[in-house]
Design a protein around this motif. Structure first.
Motif, PDB file in Angstrom:
ATOM      1  N   LEU A   7       0.805  -1.211   0.000  1.00 58.51           N
ATOM      2  CA  LEU A   7       0.000   0.000   0.000  1.00 58.51           C
ATOM      3  C   LEU A   7       0.846   1.273   0.000  1.00 58.51           C
ATOM      4  CD1 LEU A   7      -2.846   1.071  -0.108  1.00 58.51           C
ATOM      5  CD2 LEU A   7      -2.928   0.954   2.378  1.00 58.51           C
ATOM      6  N   PRO A   8       1.881   1.395   0.837  1.00 56.88           N
ATOM      7  CA  PRO A   8       2.728   2.590   0.748  1.00 56.88           C
ATOM      8  C   PRO A   8       3.450   2.714  -0.596  1.00 56.88           C
ATOM      9  CG  PRO A   8       3.102   1.484   2.828  1.00 56.88           C
ATOM     10  CD  PRO A   8       2.244   0.581   1.996  1.00 56.88           C
ATOM     11  N   VAL A   9       3.864   1.594  -1.171  1.00 51.86           N
ATOM     12  CA  VAL A   9       4.514   1.627  -2.482  1.00 51.86           C
ATOM     13  C   VAL A   9       3.522   2.113  -3.535  1.00 51.86           C
ATOM     14  CG1 VAL A   9       5.531   0.188  -4.289  1.00 51.86           C
ATOM     15  CG2 VAL A   9       6.212  -0.125  -1.905  1.00 51.86           C
ATOM     16  N   LEU A  10       2.301   1.606  -3.495  1.00 48.01           N
ATOM     17  CA  LEU A  10       1.269   2.024  -4.441  1.00 48.01           C
ATOM     18  C   LEU A  10       0.964   3.519  -4.292  1.00 48.01           C
ATOM     19  CD1 LEU A  10      -0.799   1.214  -6.601  1.00 48.01           C
ATOM     20  CD2 LEU A  10      -2.390   0.742  -4.735  1.00 48.01           C
ATOM     21  N   CYS A  11       0.880   4.000  -3.064  1.00 48.33           N
ATOM     22  CA  CYS A  11       0.620   5.430  -2.838  1.00 48.33           C
ATOM     23  C   CYS A  11       1.755   6.292  -3.399  1.00 48.33           C
ATOM     24  CB  CYS A  11       0.442   5.705  -1.349  1.00 48.33           C
ATOM     25  SG  CYS A  11      -1.078   5.018  -0.674  1.00 48.33           S
ATOM     26  N   ALA A  12       2.988   5.893  -3.179  1.00 46.91           N
ATOM     27  CA  ALA A  12       4.123   6.656  -3.702  1.00 46.91           C
ATOM     28  C   ALA A  12       4.114   6.662  -5.224  1.00 46.91           C
ATOM     29  CB  ALA A  12       5.431   6.076  -3.181  1.00 46.91           C
ATOM     30  N   LEU A  13       3.834   5.521  -5.832  1.00 43.66           N
ATOM     31  CA  LEU A  13       3.775   5.454  -7.295  1.00 43.66           C
ATOM     32  C   LEU A  13       2.630   6.290  -7.858  1.00 43.66           C
ATOM     33  CD1 LEU A  13       4.636   1.720  -7.980  1.00 43.66           C
ATOM     34  CD2 LEU A  13       6.067   3.719  -8.395  1.00 43.66           C
ATOM     35  N   MET A  14       1.491   6.263  -7.201  1.00 41.87           N
ATOM     36  CA  MET A  14       0.361   7.066  -7.669  1.00 41.87           C
ATOM     37  C   MET A  14       0.667   8.551  -7.557  1.00 41.87           C
ATOM     38  SD  MET A  14      -1.695   4.999  -8.967  1.00 41.87           S
ATOM     39  CE  MET A  14      -2.919   6.201  -9.375  1.00 41.87           C
ATOM     40  N   TYR A  15       1.383   8.964  -6.516  1.00 39.28           N
ATOM     41  CA  TYR A  15       1.792  10.354  -6.377  1.00 39.28           C
ATOM     42  C   TYR A  15       2.701  10.761  -7.536  1.00 39.28           C
ATOM     43  CZ  TYR A  15       4.337  14.433  -4.774  1.00 39.28           C
ATOM     44  OH  TYR A  15       4.919  15.663  -4.702  1.00 39.28           O
ATOM     45  N   ILE A  16       3.650   9.919  -7.841  1.00 40.62           N
ATOM     46  CA  ILE A  16       4.588  10.210  -8.935  1.00 40.62           C
ATOM     47  C   ILE A  16       3.855  10.276 -10.266  1.00 40.62           C
ATOM     48  CG2 ILE A  16       6.528   9.248 -10.238  1.00 40.62           C
ATOM     49  CD1 ILE A  16       7.620   8.280  -7.500  1.00 40.62           C
TER      50      ILE A  16
END
Length: 91
Positions: A18-27
């Motif tokens: 989930l944190p990885v997905l959030c960071a990727l979505m931000y980028i």
């Protein structure tokens, strides 16, 4: 990263993903592709491994395949896809 390791202990792959997905979505949404290179992926993975792996290893050493069968198959896969602990009637 330490909190991501603790989340991995509490929620398994979701605590890591989930944190990885959030960071990727931000980028992706901000189109700041250079931020991908600013992330310290290797050191972050090492911190998560240092925090989370000792518990998984110790539990496997103590309980053997019963631990992996219960954790991986029953708690993670079956709960996600077949409603193992569903207490609702008729569904």
């Amino acid at each position: 990263m330490v909190l991501r390791g603790i989340a991995t202990l509490a929620k398994g792959p979701a605590g890591l993903g989930l944190p990885v997905l959030c960071a990727l979505m931000y980028i992706v949404t901000t189109k700041r592709w250079s931020a991908l290179f600013d992330l310290e992926i290797a050191s972050g993975a090492l911190i998560v491994a240092v925090v989370a792996l000792p518990w998984y290893i110790a539990s496997y050493v103590r309980h053997g395949t019963a631990f992996t069968d219960e954790l991986l198959f029953n708690d993670m896969i079956n709960r996600a896809f077949s409603h193992v602990h569903d207490t609702n009637e008729g569904g």
